[in-house]
Design a protein around this motif. Structure first.
Motif, PDB file in Angstrom:
ATOM      1  N   ARG A 187       7.794  17.430 -47.586  1.00  0.00           N
ATOM      2  CA  ARG A 187       7.327  18.031 -46.233  1.00  0.00           C
ATOM      3  C   ARG A 187       6.725  16.842 -45.882  1.00  0.00           C
ATOM      4  O   ARG A 187       6.862  16.770 -44.203  1.00  0.00           O
ATOM      5  CB  ARG A 187       5.728  18.657 -46.134  1.00  0.00           C
ATOM      6  N   ASP A 188       6.426  15.321 -46.612  1.00  0.00           N
ATOM      7  CA  ASP A 188       6.841  14.361 -45.273  1.00  0.00           C
ATOM      8  C   ASP A 188       8.019  13.731 -44.656  1.00  0.00           C
ATOM      9  O   ASP A 188       7.931  13.497 -43.920  1.00  0.00           O
ATOM     10  CB  ASP A 188       6.292  13.102 -45.922  1.00  0.00           C
ATOM     11  N   LEU A 189       9.120  14.004 -45.307  1.00  0.00           N
ATOM     12  CA  LEU A 189      10.532  13.634 -45.302  1.00  0.00           C
ATOM     13  C   LEU A 189      10.779  14.544 -44.550  1.00  0.00           C
ATOM     14  O   LEU A 189      11.599  14.111 -43.244  1.00  0.00           O
ATOM     15  CB  LEU A 189      11.719  14.338 -46.416  1.00  0.00           C
ATOM     16  N   SER A 190      10.328  15.597 -43.831  1.00  0.00           N
ATOM     17  CA  SER A 190      10.740  16.716 -42.720  1.00  0.00           C
ATOM     18  C   SER A 190      10.335  16.395 -41.623  1.00  0.00           C
ATOM     19  O   SER A 190      10.328  16.188 -40.544  1.00  0.00           O
ATOM     20  CB  SER A 190      10.287  18.272 -43.360  1.00  0.00           C
ATOM     21  N   LEU A 191       8.355  15.968 -41.908  1.00  0.00           N
ATOM     22  CA  LEU A 191       7.798  15.609 -40.419  1.00  0.00           C
ATOM     23  C   LEU A 191       8.579  14.349 -40.553  1.00  0.00           C
ATOM     24  O   LEU A 191       8.352  14.048 -39.082  1.00  0.00           O
ATOM     25  CB  LEU A 191       6.395  15.458 -40.906  1.00  0.00           C
TER      26      LEU A 191
END
Length: 260
Positions: free
Chosen positions: A39-43
Motif C-alpha cells: 500500500r505504501d508502494l502504491s501511495l
C-alpha cells in the motif's frame, strides 16, 4: 468527445478519474487486502503521478500561457509563483479550519464533537481529492482533450491506490467491508465537482488561465507534501514508497508527452 464543450469534458474527465477511487477499493470486498508495504508502494506511485502532473501538465502550461500575455520575462514567473502559493495556502487553510481526521495522526482542526467520525473522515478526504478534480477541469478548460486527458488518466491511476488506502483504513476503524468500500467510492464524487468548477472558470475568463493552472498545481503539491509522502514513510517502507514515486513520476511524464 471532441464535440463536447470544455466544461462538459472537464466534468466527465474528473468523474472518470474519481470513479477509479471506487475501483481501487474493490479488493476490500473480497478480503484481498495488500500488505502495508504494498500500500505504501502504491501511495508512493500516486505521489509521483501527482508530482509529475503538477509540473508537466499544470505549471509549465501556466508559464506558457502567461508568456503569451506579458512581454516582461519576470511577470510570467511571478504570476505562476504567486498562484502556486495561493493554491497551497487555500488547501492549508481548509486543512486548518475544517474539522477532520487524518488516518495517521488523528483529529485536526477545530473541535466538532457533534460530527460523526465517518463524516470527519469524509471531510478530510474531500480536502485532498477536490484539488485533483480542479486540476482535471482546468486542464480540459484550458486546452480541451489534449490538455485534460493526460491529467485525467494520471490522476485516475493514482486514485486507485488512494481508494484502497481509504477503504483499508476504514476497515481498521471497524467498518464493514461494504461500508468501507461505499465511503471510499463516495469520496471520489467530489472530483467531478472540482472538474466542473475548474473548467467553467477557465472557459469564462481566459486571462485567469495561468492563475488557474498554477493554483491547481499548488493545491496538489500541498496534498503530496502534507499527506501522501508522510503517510508512505510512516511504517518504515520509505524505500518502496520512493520506488513507487519514481515509477509514477516517469509514467506520468511519458503519458503527458504521449497523450498531450
Amino acid at each position: 468527445m471532441e464535440s463536447l464543450s470544455p466544461v462538459m469534458l472537464g466534468f466527465l474527465g474528473a468523474l472518470a478519474a474519481g470513479s477509479l477511487t471506487a475501483i481501487g477499493a474493490i479488493p476490500v470486498l473480497f478480503g484481498r487486502i495488500p500488505s502495508r508495504a504494498t500500500r505504501d508502494l502504491s501511495l508512493g506511485f500516486a505521489a509521483g503521478v501527482m508530482l509529475a502532473a503538477s509540473f508537466f501538465s499544470l505549471i509549465i502550461p501556466a508559464l506558457d500561457a502567461a508568456e503569451l500575455r506579458y512581454t516582461s520575462s519576470a511577470a510570467p514567473a511571478a504570476i505562476v509563483v504567486v498562484a502556486i502559493l495561493l493554491g497551497m495556502g487555500a488547501v492549508a487553510f481548509m486543512n486548518e479550519k475544517l474539522p477532520h481526521e487524518h488516518f495517521s495522526t488523528g483529529r485536526e482542526g477545530p473541535e466538532a464533537a457533534s460530527l460523526r467520525r465517518v463524516w470527519l473522515f469524509i471531510i478530510a478526504i474531500t480536502i485532498h481529492n477536490f484539488p485533483e478534480g480542479l486540476a482535471v477541469g482546468v486542464g480540459f478548460g484550458a486546452d480541451g482533450m489534449s490538455g485534460g486527458l493526460p491529467l485525467a488518466v494520471g490522476i485516475g491511476l493514482q486514485n486507485a491506490p488512494e481508494g484502497l488506502a481509504v477503504a483499508v483504513s476504514l476497515l481498521g476503524e471497524g467498518y464493514s467491508k461494504g461500508r468501507a468500500w461505499g465511503i471510499a467510492a463516495l469520496t471520489g464524487l467530489v472530483e467531478p465537482i472540482g472538474g466542473l468548477l475548474g473548467a467553467g472558470i477557465i472557459t469564462i475568463s481566459q486571462p485567469i488561465l495561468p492563475w488557474g493552472l498554477a493554483f491547481a498545481a499548488g493545491a496538489m503539491l500541498y496534498v503530496i507534501s502534507h499527506e501522501i509522502i508522510p503517510e508512505t514513510h510512516r511504517n518504515g517502507h520509505q524505500n518502496k514508497a520512493t520506488l513507487g514515486l519514481s515509477v509514477g513520476l516517469a509514467l506520468m511524464l511519458f503519458l503527458d508527452v504521449w497523450l498531450g
